[in-house]
Design a protein around this motif. Structure first.
Motif, PDB file in Angstrom:
ATOM      1  N   TRP A   1      31.922 -39.489 -35.085  1.00 21.98           N
ATOM      2  CA  TRP A   1      30.316 -39.396 -34.062  1.00 21.98           C
ATOM      3  C   TRP A   1      30.273 -40.837 -33.378  1.00 21.98           C
ATOM      4  O   TRP A   1      30.829 -41.678 -34.048  1.00 21.98           O
ATOM      5  CB  TRP A   1      29.278 -39.178 -35.037  1.00 21.98           C
ATOM      6  N   GLN A   2      29.989 -40.756 -32.336  1.00 20.89           N
ATOM      7  CA  GLN A   2      29.910 -42.064 -31.468  1.00 20.89           C
ATOM      8  C   GLN A   2      28.641 -42.396 -31.171  1.00 20.89           C
ATOM      9  O   GLN A   2      27.668 -41.680 -30.554  1.00 20.89           O
ATOM     10  CB  GLN A   2      31.057 -41.726 -30.195  1.00 20.89           C
ATOM     11  N   ASP A   3      28.273 -43.744 -31.314  1.00 20.35           N
ATOM     12  CA  ASP A   3      26.998 -44.280 -30.755  1.00 20.35           C
ATOM     13  C   ASP A   3      27.126 -45.172 -29.338  1.00 20.35           C
ATOM     14  O   ASP A   3      27.943 -45.933 -29.318  1.00 20.35           O
ATOM     15  CB  ASP A   3      26.553 -45.368 -31.807  1.00 20.35           C
ATOM     16  N   LEU A   4      26.354 -44.424 -28.499  1.00 20.06           N
ATOM     17  CA  LEU A   4      26.709 -44.997 -27.152  1.00 20.06           C
ATOM     18  C   LEU A   4      26.321 -46.356 -27.008  1.00 20.06           C
ATOM     19  O   LEU A   4      26.629 -47.050 -25.901  1.00 20.06           O
ATOM     20  CB  LEU A   4      26.364 -43.942 -26.093  1.00 20.06           C
ATOM     21  N   ASP A   5      25.505 -46.835 -27.960  1.00 18.06           N
ATOM     22  CA  ASP A   5      24.947 -48.063 -27.885  1.00 18.06           C
ATOM     23  C   ASP A   5      25.564 -48.972 -29.117  1.00 18.06           C
ATOM     24  O   ASP A   5      24.757 -49.702 -29.600  1.00 18.06           O
ATOM     25  CB  ASP A   5      23.516 -48.127 -27.928  1.00 18.06           C
ATOM     26  N   GLY A   6      26.795 -48.673 -29.466  1.00 19.68           N
ATOM     27  CA  GLY A   6      27.364 -49.175 -30.495  1.00 19.68           C
ATOM     28  C   GLY A   6      27.909 -50.663 -30.255  1.00 19.68           C
ATOM     29  O   GLY A   6      27.728 -51.136 -29.294  1.00 19.68           O
TER      30      GLY A   6
ATOM     31  N   ILE B   1      19.254 -50.953 -39.739  1.00 19.28           N
ATOM     32  CA  ILE B   1      19.244 -52.262 -38.685  1.00 19.28           C
ATOM     33  C   ILE B   1      19.642 -51.705 -37.267  1.00 19.28           C
ATOM     34  O   ILE B   1      20.956 -51.141 -37.728  1.00 19.28           O
ATOM     35  CB  ILE B   1      19.812 -53.379 -39.203  1.00 19.28           C
ATOM     36  N   SER B   2      19.305 -51.851 -36.093  1.00 19.79           N
ATOM     37  CA  SER B   2      19.883 -50.910 -35.143  1.00 19.79           C
ATOM     38  C   SER B   2      20.836 -52.011 -34.666  1.00 19.79           C
ATOM     39  O   SER B   2      20.951 -53.095 -34.908  1.00 19.79           O
ATOM     40  CB  SER B   2      18.804 -50.968 -34.079  1.00 19.79           C
ATOM     41  N   PRO B   3      21.833 -51.282 -33.793  1.00 17.30           N
ATOM     42  CA  PRO B   3      22.906 -52.264 -33.153  1.00 17.30           C
ATOM     43  C   PRO B   3      22.359 -53.419 -32.390  1.00 17.30           C
ATOM     44  O   PRO B   3      22.687 -54.434 -32.400  1.00 17.30           O
ATOM     45  CB  PRO B   3      23.727 -51.232 -32.249  1.00 17.30           C
ATOM     46  N   HIS B   4      20.916 -52.888 -31.510  1.00 25.69           N
ATOM     47  CA  HIS B   4      20.230 -54.004 -30.820  1.00 25.69           C
ATOM     48  C   HIS B   4      20.034 -54.824 -31.631  1.00 25.69           C
ATOM     49  O   HIS B   4      20.218 -56.124 -31.236  1.00 25.69           O
ATOM     50  CB  HIS B   4      19.271 -53.238 -30.028  1.00 25.69           C
TER      51      HIS B   4
ATOM     52  N   LEU C   1      21.259 -56.066 -34.639  1.00 33.09           N
ATOM     53  CA  LEU C   1      22.527 -56.975 -35.007  1.00 33.09           C
ATOM     54  C   LEU C   1      23.068 -57.613 -33.688  1.00 33.09           C
ATOM     55  O   LEU C   1      23.707 -58.726 -34.098  1.00 33.09           O
ATOM     56  CB  LEU C   1      23.423 -55.774 -35.658  1.00 33.09           C
ATOM     57  N   ARG C   2      22.892 -57.092 -32.540  1.00 29.72           N
ATOM     58  CA  ARG C   2      23.674 -57.656 -31.374  1.00 29.72           C
ATOM     59  C   ARG C   2      23.045 -58.937 -31.043  1.00 29.72           C
ATOM     60  O   ARG C   2      23.605 -59.954 -30.763  1.00 29.72           O
ATOM     61  CB  ARG C   2      23.326 -56.747 -30.399  1.00 29.72           C
ATOM     62  N   SER C   3      21.582 -58.982 -31.234  1.00 24.03           N
ATOM     63  CA  SER C   3      20.700 -60.117 -30.875  1.00 24.03           C
ATOM     64  C   SER C   3      20.984 -61.188 -31.869  1.00 24.03           C
ATOM     65  O   SER C   3      21.236 -62.435 -31.608  1.00 24.03           O
ATOM     66  CB  SER C   3      19.436 -59.841 -30.642  1.00 24.03           C
ATOM     67  N   ASN C   4      21.091 -61.160 -33.147  1.00 24.57           N
ATOM     68  CA  ASN C   4      21.334 -62.037 -34.068  1.00 24.57           C
ATOM     69  C   ASN C   4      21.516 -61.365 -35.460  1.00 24.57           C
ATOM     70  O   ASN C   4      20.932 -60.151 -35.685  1.00 24.57           O
ATOM     71  CB  ASN C   4      20.536 -63.185 -34.253  1.00 24.57           C
ATOM     72  N   SER C   5      21.936 -61.930 -36.509  1.00 28.05           N
ATOM     73  CA  SER C   5      22.137 -61.215 -37.708  1.00 28.05           C
ATOM     74  C   SER C   5      21.076 -61.907 -39.087  1.00 28.05           C
ATOM     75  O   SER C   5      21.299 -61.558 -40.103  1.00 28.05           O
ATOM     76  CB  SER C   5      23.403 -62.206 -38.462  1.00 28.05           C
ATOM     77  N   GLN C   6      19.877 -62.373 -38.459  1.00 26.40           N
ATOM     78  CA  GLN C   6      19.104 -63.033 -39.393  1.00 26.40           C
ATOM     79  C   GLN C   6      18.419 -61.722 -40.235  1.00 26.40           C
ATOM     80  O   GLN C   6      18.115 -62.054 -41.374  1.00 26.40           O
ATOM     81  CB  GLN C   6      17.842 -63.789 -38.449  1.00 26.40           C
ATOM     82  N   GLY C   7      18.221 -60.824 -39.393  1.00 26.09           N
ATOM     83  CA  GLY C   7      17.437 -59.705 -40.200  1.00 26.09           C
ATOM     84  C   GLY C   7      18.394 -59.165 -41.521  1.00 26.09           C
ATOM     85  O   GLY C   7      17.656 -58.955 -42.299  1.00 26.09           O
ATOM     86  N   LEU C   8      19.415 -59.186 -41.169  1.00 25.87           N
ATOM     87  CA  LEU C   8      20.488 -58.734 -41.976  1.00 25.87           C
ATOM     88  C   LEU C   8      20.396 -59.768 -43.368  1.00 25.87           C
ATOM     89  O   LEU C   8      20.580 -59.316 -44.457  1.00 25.87           O
ATOM     90  CB  LEU C   8      21.809 -58.394 -41.627  1.00 25.87           C
TER      91      LEU C   8
END
Length: 102
Positions: A51-56, A8-11, A13-20
């Protein structure tokens, strides 16, 4: 992948938790242990990951997702990984370049 969750991408998860939450409900799990890799966080927030996710994710987003998770099941444990200091990484690079360690 064994239990049906590829990623599940940060995007997402950022928009909502429903998929999770939908995935969790499909598993039928009643108790879960959460594994948190710090490299999922935006490096502007925490720069200790190896390691760092720039869109984290921001800390608040991770907290909100964990809270949503805990409304569906019992969170019985948590592990935290990838907490390598940038100083340790840079020191390792320096040490590897020395002839003493070749």
């Amino acid at each position: 992948v064994q239990i049906g969750l590829k990623s599940i991408s940060p995007h997402e998860l950022r928009s909502n938790s429903q998929g999770l939450i939908d995935w969790l409900k499909k598993t039928g799990a009643k108790k879960v242990c959460i594994h948190l890799d710090l490299d999922c966080l935006d490096p502007k927030v925490i720069r200790t990951a190896s390691w760092q996710d720039l869109d984290g994710l921001m800390v608040e987003e991770v907290v909100n997702n964990i809270k949503a998770f805990s409304e569906v099941c019992d969170v019985v444990g948590m592990t935290i990984a990838e907490h390598v200091s940038i100083v340790q990484i840079r020191l390792g690079i320096m040490m590897n370049s020395l002839p003493l360690f070749k």
